[in-house]
Design a protein around this motif. Structure first.
Motif, mmCIF file in Angstrom:
data_model
loop_
_atom_site.group_PDB
_atom_site.id
_atom_site.type_symbol
_atom_site.label_atom_id
_atom_site.label_comp_id
_atom_site.label_asym_id
_atom_site.label_seq_id
_atom_site.Cartn_x
_atom_site.Cartn_y
_atom_site.Cartn_z
ATOM 1 N N LEU A 50 0.833 -1.163 -0.116
ATOM 2 C CA LEU A 50 0.099 -0.049 -0.151
ATOM 3 C C LEU A 50 0.729 1.363 0.080
ATOM 4 O O LEU A 50 0.505 2.316 -0.786
ATOM 5 C CB LEU A 50 -0.882 0.043 1.373
ATOM 6 C CG LEU A 50 -2.002 -1.024 1.070
ATOM 7 C CD1 LEU A 50 -2.855 -1.141 2.575
ATOM 8 C CD2 LEU A 50 -3.125 -0.980 -0.130
ATOM 9 N N ARG A 51 1.963 1.165 0.892
ATOM 10 C CA ARG A 51 2.866 2.351 0.737
ATOM 11 C C ARG A 51 3.402 2.523 -0.661
ATOM 12 O O ARG A 51 3.408 3.720 -0.870
ATOM 13 C CB ARG A 51 4.128 2.119 1.733
ATOM 14 C CG ARG A 51 3.659 2.134 3.169
ATOM 15 C CD ARG A 51 4.667 1.550 4.136
ATOM 16 N NE ARG A 51 5.645 2.614 4.215
ATOM 17 C CZ ARG A 51 6.828 2.528 4.761
ATOM 18 N NH1 ARG A 51 7.176 1.357 5.479
ATOM 19 N NH2 ARG A 51 7.795 3.435 4.965
ATOM 20 N N LYS A 52 3.886 1.593 -1.421
ATOM 21 C CA LYS A 52 4.371 1.616 -2.562
ATOM 22 C C LYS A 52 3.240 2.293 -3.576
ATOM 23 O O LYS A 52 3.427 3.019 -4.485
ATOM 24 C CB LYS A 52 4.838 0.311 -3.126
ATOM 25 C CG LYS A 52 5.349 0.228 -4.397
ATOM 26 C CD LYS A 52 6.147 -1.108 -4.951
ATOM 27 C CE LYS A 52 6.736 -0.782 -6.262
ATOM 28 N NZ LYS A 52 7.420 -2.155 -6.634
ATOM 29 N N LYS A 53 2.097 1.835 -3.566
ATOM 30 C CA LYS A 53 0.993 2.251 -4.352
ATOM 31 C C LYS A 53 0.412 3.342 -4.261
ATOM 32 O O LYS A 53 0.229 4.254 -5.138
ATOM 33 C CB LYS A 53 0.014 1.058 -4.390
ATOM 34 C CG LYS A 53 -1.290 1.287 -5.323
ATOM 35 C CD LYS A 53 -2.161 0.009 -5.243
ATOM 36 C CE LYS A 53 -3.173 0.222 -6.484
ATOM 37 N NZ LYS A 53 -3.854 -1.084 -6.187
ATOM 38 N N PHE A 54 0.237 3.727 -2.783
ATOM 39 C CA PHE A 54 -0.541 5.075 -2.309
ATOM 40 C C PHE A 54 0.630 6.182 -1.705
ATOM 41 O O PHE A 54 0.100 7.154 -1.524
ATOM 42 C CB PHE A 54 -1.560 5.107 -1.555
ATOM 43 C CG PHE A 54 -2.585 4.112 -2.547
ATOM 44 C CD1 PHE A 54 -3.297 4.420 -3.623
ATOM 45 C CD2 PHE A 54 -2.795 2.768 -2.014
ATOM 46 C CE1 PHE A 54 -4.393 3.719 -4.002
ATOM 47 C CE2 PHE A 54 -3.980 1.844 -2.807
ATOM 48 C CZ PHE A 54 -4.708 2.308 -3.948
ATOM 49 N N GLY A 55 1.464 5.700 -1.265
ATOM 50 C CA GLY A 55 2.573 6.678 -0.487
ATOM 51 C C GLY A 55 2.259 6.212 1.017
ATOM 52 O O GLY A 55 1.411 5.781 1.285
ATOM 53 N N GLY A 80 -10.193 -0.933 -3.939
ATOM 54 C CA GLY A 80 -9.940 0.420 -4.395
ATOM 55 C C GLY A 80 -8.949 1.337 -3.897
ATOM 56 O O GLY A 80 -7.813 1.131 -3.466
ATOM 57 N N THR A 81 -9.210 2.796 -4.125
ATOM 58 C CA THR A 81 -8.251 3.781 -3.879
ATOM 59 C C THR A 81 -8.841 4.462 -2.535
ATOM 60 O O THR A 81 -9.818 4.278 -2.062
ATOM 61 C CB THR A 81 -8.195 4.951 -4.914
ATOM 62 O OG1 THR A 81 -9.588 5.494 -4.863
ATOM 63 C CG2 THR A 81 -7.810 4.401 -6.605
ATOM 64 N N PRO A 82 -7.707 5.142 -2.146
ATOM 65 C CA PRO A 82 -8.045 5.717 -0.598
ATOM 66 C C PRO A 82 -9.277 6.720 -1.016
ATOM 67 O O PRO A 82 -10.166 6.868 -0.030
ATOM 68 C CB PRO A 82 -6.810 6.757 -0.334
ATOM 69 C CG PRO A 82 -5.783 5.868 -0.900
ATOM 70 C CD PRO A 82 -6.368 5.241 -2.324
ATOM 71 N N GLU A 83 -9.529 7.395 -2.043
ATOM 72 C CA GLU A 83 -10.452 8.489 -2.428
ATOM 73 C C GLU A 83 -11.855 7.556 -2.522
ATOM 74 O O GLU A 83 -12.803 8.248 -1.998
ATOM 75 C CB GLU A 83 -10.302 9.004 -3.605
ATOM 76 C CG GLU A 83 -9.282 10.011 -3.737
ATOM 77 C CD GLU A 83 -7.859 9.343 -3.676
ATOM 78 O OE1 GLU A 83 -6.801 10.007 -3.198
ATOM 79 O OE2 GLU A 83 -7.730 8.349 -4.104
ATOM 80 N N GLU A 84 -11.926 6.515 -2.893
ATOM 81 C CA GLU A 84 -12.988 5.560 -2.752
ATOM 82 C C GLU A 84 -13.314 5.173 -1.571
ATOM 83 O O GLU A 84 -14.606 5.067 -1.054
ATOM 84 C CB GLU A 84 -12.980 4.289 -3.818
ATOM 85 C CG GLU A 84 -12.834 4.588 -5.216
ATOM 86 C CD GLU A 84 -12.395 3.386 -6.094
ATOM 87 O OE1 GLU A 84 -12.902 3.274 -7.218
ATOM 88 O OE2 GLU A 84 -11.413 2.675 -5.622
#
Length: 134
Positions: A50-55, A80-84
């Motif tokens: 998750l760190r690699k994908k989203f920071g 999904g994404t954090p926004e989702e």
């Protein structure tokens, strides 16, 4: 049918209590970065991915009115994404999924559901008082 209605009422009460505890009942639903969580769990489980994908900040944040950690959501089937995850509908669905899993894992012990949801005994004590109407 009566058992189902009682269970549905109990779930609604548990979820409402969590929403009260996590966001003042929906007043403060903004993302919260959890630096202590990143420090403690940043290299374990799904966190490196998750760190690699989203920071780092997004991976170690909790989202929405139920303040669901991104890694907890992923561990419970979210992809999904954090926004989702911030979406009210998705956020509540993830909270329901997590509570359902905890409720049966801890043999319907509501205090333990609260404890595991947040990780804090003090949180569980306060949540249980709200849940019981005290």
């Amino acid at each position: 049918l009566l058992v189902f209605n009682q269970l549905q009422f109990q779930y609604k009460t548990i979820l409402h209590t969590i929403k009260v505890m996590e966001s003042s009942d929906g007043v403060n639903c903004v993302r919260r970065y959890e630096p202590a969580f990143l420090k403690r769990y940043g290299d374990s489980g799904i966190m490196p991915e998750l760190r690699k994908k989203f920071g780092d900040e997004a991976a170690a944040s909790s989202y929405g009115c139920f303040q669901v950690l991104l890694c907890t959501a992923y561990e419970n089937g979210f992809s999904g994404t954090p926004e989702e995850l911030e979406s009210p509908l998705v956020n509540e669905w993830m909270a329901i999924t997590i509570v359902d899993k905890l409720y049966y894992h801890y043999e319907k012990d509501v205090w333990r559901v609260f404890k595991k949801y947040n990780g804090s005994t003090a949180y569980a004590d306060r949540a249980y008082k709200i849940y019981k109407g005290r």
